[in-house]
Design an enzyme around this catalytic site. Structure first.
Site, PDB file in Angstrom:
ATOM      1  N   HIS A  51       0.836  -1.197   0.000  1.00  0.00           N
ATOM      2  CA  HIS A  51       0.000   0.000   0.000  1.00  0.00           C
ATOM      3  C   HIS A  51       0.867   1.242   0.000  1.00  0.00           C
ATOM      4  O   HIS A  51       2.010   1.215   0.453  1.00  0.00           O
ATOM      5  CB  HIS A  51      -0.913   0.027   1.231  1.00  0.00           C
ATOM      6  CG  HIS A  51      -0.188  -0.203   2.520  1.00  0.00           C
ATOM      7  ND1 HIS A  51       0.177  -1.461   2.946  1.00  0.00           N
ATOM      8  CD2 HIS A  51       0.270   0.659   3.471  1.00  0.00           C
ATOM      9  CE1 HIS A  51       0.813  -1.367   4.107  1.00  0.00           C
ATOM     10  NE2 HIS A  51       0.893  -0.094   4.434  1.00  0.00           N
ATOM     11  N   HIS A  90       0.871   5.145   1.512  1.00  0.00           N
ATOM     12  CA  HIS A  90       0.291   6.099   2.454  1.00  0.00           C
ATOM     13  C   HIS A  90       0.320   7.479   1.792  1.00  0.00           C
ATOM     14  O   HIS A  90       1.342   7.867   1.222  1.00  0.00           O
ATOM     15  CB  HIS A  90       1.156   6.225   3.708  1.00  0.00           C
ATOM     16  CG  HIS A  90       1.283   4.989   4.529  1.00  0.00           C
ATOM     17  ND1 HIS A  90       0.571   4.783   5.681  1.00  0.00           N
ATOM     18  CD2 HIS A  90       2.076   3.888   4.379  1.00  0.00           C
ATOM     19  CE1 HIS A  90       0.915   3.617   6.214  1.00  0.00           C
ATOM     20  NE2 HIS A  90       1.825   3.049   5.435  1.00  0.00           N
TER      21      HIS A  90
HETATM   22  P1  5GP Z   1       2.316  -0.150   7.189  1.00  0.00           P
HETATM   23  O1  5GP Z   1       2.890  -0.078   8.582  1.00  0.00           O
HETATM   24  O2  5GP Z   1       2.140  -1.588   6.794  1.00  0.00           O
HETATM   25  O3  5GP Z   1       3.069   0.665   6.173  1.00  0.00           O
HETATM   26  O4  5GP Z   1       0.885   0.534   7.257  1.00  0.00           O
HETATM   27  C1  5GP Z   1      -0.256  -0.097   7.719  1.00  0.00           C
HETATM   28  C2  5GP Z   1      -1.221   0.989   8.092  1.00  0.00           C
HETATM   29  O5  5GP Z   1      -2.486   0.394   8.338  1.00  0.00           O
HETATM   30  C3  5GP Z   1      -0.851   1.772   9.358  1.00  0.00           C
HETATM   31  O6  5GP Z   1      -0.678   3.137   9.046  1.00  0.00           O
HETATM   32  C4  5GP Z   1      -2.010   1.520  10.315  1.00  0.00           C
HETATM   33  O7  5GP Z   1      -2.340   2.661  11.056  1.00  0.00           O
HETATM   34  C5  5GP Z   1      -3.119   1.105   9.380  1.00  0.00           C
HETATM   35  N1  5GP Z   1      -4.096   0.204   9.969  1.00  0.00           N
HETATM   36  C6  5GP Z   1      -3.870  -0.833  10.834  1.00  0.00           C
HETATM   37  N2  5GP Z   1      -5.018  -1.456  11.128  1.00  0.00           N
HETATM   38  C7  5GP Z   1      -5.995  -0.827  10.424  1.00  0.00           C
HETATM   39  C8  5GP Z   1      -7.403  -1.031  10.311  1.00  0.00           C
HETATM   40  O8  5GP Z   1      -8.002  -1.921  10.911  1.00  0.00           O
HETATM   41  N3  5GP Z   1      -8.079  -0.183   9.486  1.00  0.00           N
HETATM   42  C9  5GP Z   1      -7.461   0.826   8.807  1.00  0.00           C
HETATM   43  N4  5GP Z   1      -8.234   1.602   8.037  1.00  0.00           N
HETATM   44  N5  5GP Z   1      -6.134   1.046   8.901  1.00  0.00           N
HETATM   45  C10 5GP Z   1      -5.412   0.225   9.699  1.00  0.00           C
END
Ligand code: 5GP
Length: 143
Positions: free
Chosen positions: A106, A108
């Site tokens: 993903h 951000h």
């Molecule tokens: P990563 O750390 O993998 O780059 O980003 C994952 C993102 O998913 C984080 O920014 C976190 O806040 C978000 N996130 C985690 N759990 C959930 C959820 O249940 N729903 C949503 N909408 N975002 C989530």
């Protein structure tokens, strides 16, 4: 394994894609879904994910990645137009040591306002769903 390419179909974004977990949706088409981050680092923190099952940069097919970044640009423009931040940061993490916490690739989109402190990544209190839906509607209106 940090740079895993073994996709876990039970990861949280797979559940959001299937609708098993609710999300504040901004945009959806046949290939991508965009929704508000539930632990936003700033107001308007938006995520863009492909529908293809891929853990990270290394296992997403090139054509899906192309489509994902182009859609991310479109949604980032709508975030800019809806919220008028001073800047926008794109982030994309690969592997746990690099900060990845959900192993479905993903981008951000993080609006930045000068002088405002951002909240920490993927931490803290879950945002209020109604507030997220309100911001999602503002962004959607600019798409
Ligand atoms: P990563 O750390 O993998 O780059 O980003 C994952 C993102 O998913 C984080 O920014 C976190 O806040 C978000 N996130 C985690 N759990 C959930 C959820 O249940 N729903 C949503 N909408 N975002 C989530």
């Amino acid at each position: 394994m940090s740079l895993q390419t073994q996709y876990d179909p039970k990861n949280i974004f797979a559940k959001i894609l299937s609708g098993a977990i609710p999300s504040a949706r901004v945009y959806e088409d046949a290939r991508i879904l965009s929704f508000m981050d539930a632990f936003p680092q700033s107001k308007g923190h938006t995520l863009v994910i492909p529908k293809v099952q891929a853990c990270n940069l290394f296992d997403i097919p090139a054509d899906d990645l192309r489509n994902l970044i182009i859609r991310t640009q479109t949604i980032a423009r709508a975030v800019r137009d809806a919220l008028a931040p001073d800047g926008i940061r794109l982030m994309q993490f690969n592997g746990e040591p690099a900060g990845q916490t959900v192993f479905h690739i993903h981008f951000h989109i993080i609006p930045v306002w000068e002088g405002e402190n951002e909240r920490p990544h993927a931490a803290g209190k879950m945002a209020d769903m109604n507030e997220l839906k309100e911001i999602a509607a503002q962004i959607k209106a600019k798409l």
